[in-house]
Design a protein around this motif. Structure first.
Motif, PDB file in Angstrom:
ATOM      1  N   CYS A 112      75.528  22.699  10.455  1.00 27.94           N
ATOM      2  CA  CYS A 112      74.644  23.280  11.465  1.00 27.94           C
ATOM      3  C   CYS A 112      74.521  22.339  12.661  1.00 27.94           C
ATOM      4  CB  CYS A 112      73.262  23.549  10.871  1.00 27.94           C
ATOM      5  SG  CYS A 112      73.194  24.977   9.761  1.00 27.94           S
TER       6      CYS A 112
ATOM      7  N   TYR B 163      82.038  27.963  17.114  1.00 27.66           N
ATOM      8  CA  TYR B 163      81.437  28.392  15.857  1.00 27.66           C
ATOM      9  C   TYR B 163      82.385  29.318  15.105  1.00 27.66           C
ATOM     10  CZ  TYR B 163      77.352  26.478  18.178  1.00 27.66           C
ATOM     11  OH  TYR B 163      76.489  25.638  18.826  1.00 27.66           O
TER      12      TYR B 163
ATOM     13  N   ALA C  86      75.689  27.672  14.615  1.00 25.09           N
ATOM     14  CA  ALA C  86      74.648  27.387  15.604  1.00 25.09           C
ATOM     15  C   ALA C  86      73.296  27.314  14.914  1.00 25.09           C
ATOM     16  CB  ALA C  86      74.640  28.454  16.683  1.00 25.09           C
TER      17      ALA C  86
END
Length: 255
Positions: free
Chosen positions: A144, A195, A216
């Motif tokens: 993350c 991502y 994200a």
């Protein structure tokens, strides 16, 4: 109904509502969440499971379950039967540990008092990154990202120079670590953070290549509980493990 009677009835209803609100809040606060579960009973108490205060946790030999309650962790080891909630004490370092783990990022400096060029004490292999948002490139899986522009790579052993190769689709970049430094910035100029894309990391002291992908994070979490919720939702298991490990080390009483 007279005015005094009406006022008394209204007061009674308000008081009852207040009591109910406190009871509901108390019930919610008393809940525990499983943040780690290993051993034969792991499937019975999966990570993310919520337990009521009345629940009992029954473990067999080899089981270990870590619960989060009121921003603190509580480790249960089998065999035995335990209440889902209980008195949780933490050392004085708990608050500073959580703050350090959730901070937006460390400064670009060497580890724990070491200076650039100090290569006398290699870092143990089991040292974990001191912050959630550092990419420990030994850990594969989903990571993350809090801020792509300031994303840092981290290594535990700063005893020598090394080079880490990062490859994605048809591009690759080599990041050089010099002796005495733990951190290097992710090469955003040549390999922007994307991502859902696999990045293959090799070299840099790794025994075998590691594959990571980014997710994200969104808004920065403001507590241990919100961090756990977000990391679970995004599937960022290495960071969740890192946070649980750091918090578990501050436990002074369990069971």
């Amino acid at each position: 109904m007279s005015f005094p009677d009406f006022r008394m009835r209204r007061f009674g209803l308000c008081a009852a509502a207040a009591i109910a609100t406190v009871a509901i809040a108390g019930t919610a606060a008393a809940q525990s969440m499983v943040v780690r579960s290993t051993g034969p009973s792991a499937a019975k108490y999966p990570t993310g499971a919520k337990l009521k205060s009345s629940d009992r946790v029954t473990l067999v030999a080899g089981d270990k379950v870590v619960l989060m309650q009121a921003g603190k962790t509580r480790t249960l080891s089998g065999p035995g039967t335990f209440g889902a909630t209980g008195t949780v004490q933490a050392s004085q370092s708990m608050g500073s540990t959580v703050s350090r783990m959730l901070a937006k990022g460390p400064t670009m400096r060497s580890r724990a008092g070491a200076t650039r060029g100090d290569t006398t004490t290699p870092a143990p292999a089991d040292i974990r990154a001191p912050n959630l948002w550092l990419v420990d490139y030994r850990e594969g899986g989903t990571f993350c990202v809090l801020d792509p522009a300031t994303l840092l790579l981290w290594r535990p052993d700063m005893s020598g120079d090394t080079a880490l190769t990062i490859a994605a689709t048809d591009k690759s970049e080599t990041v050089a670590f010099v002796a005495g430094a733990n951190y290097r910035k992710w090469p955003t100029e040549t390999l922007p953070v994307q991502y859902g894309v696999d990045y293959r990391l090799s070299g840099g002291g790794l025994r075998a290549p590691v594959t990571i992908r980014f997710a994200a994070m969104g808004a920065m979490p403001d507590s241990a509980e919100s961090s756990v919720d977000m990391l679970m939702a995004k599937g960022c298991a290495p960071q969740l493990d890192r946070l649980v490990d750091a918090m578990s080390e501050t436990e002074t009483a369990g069971g």
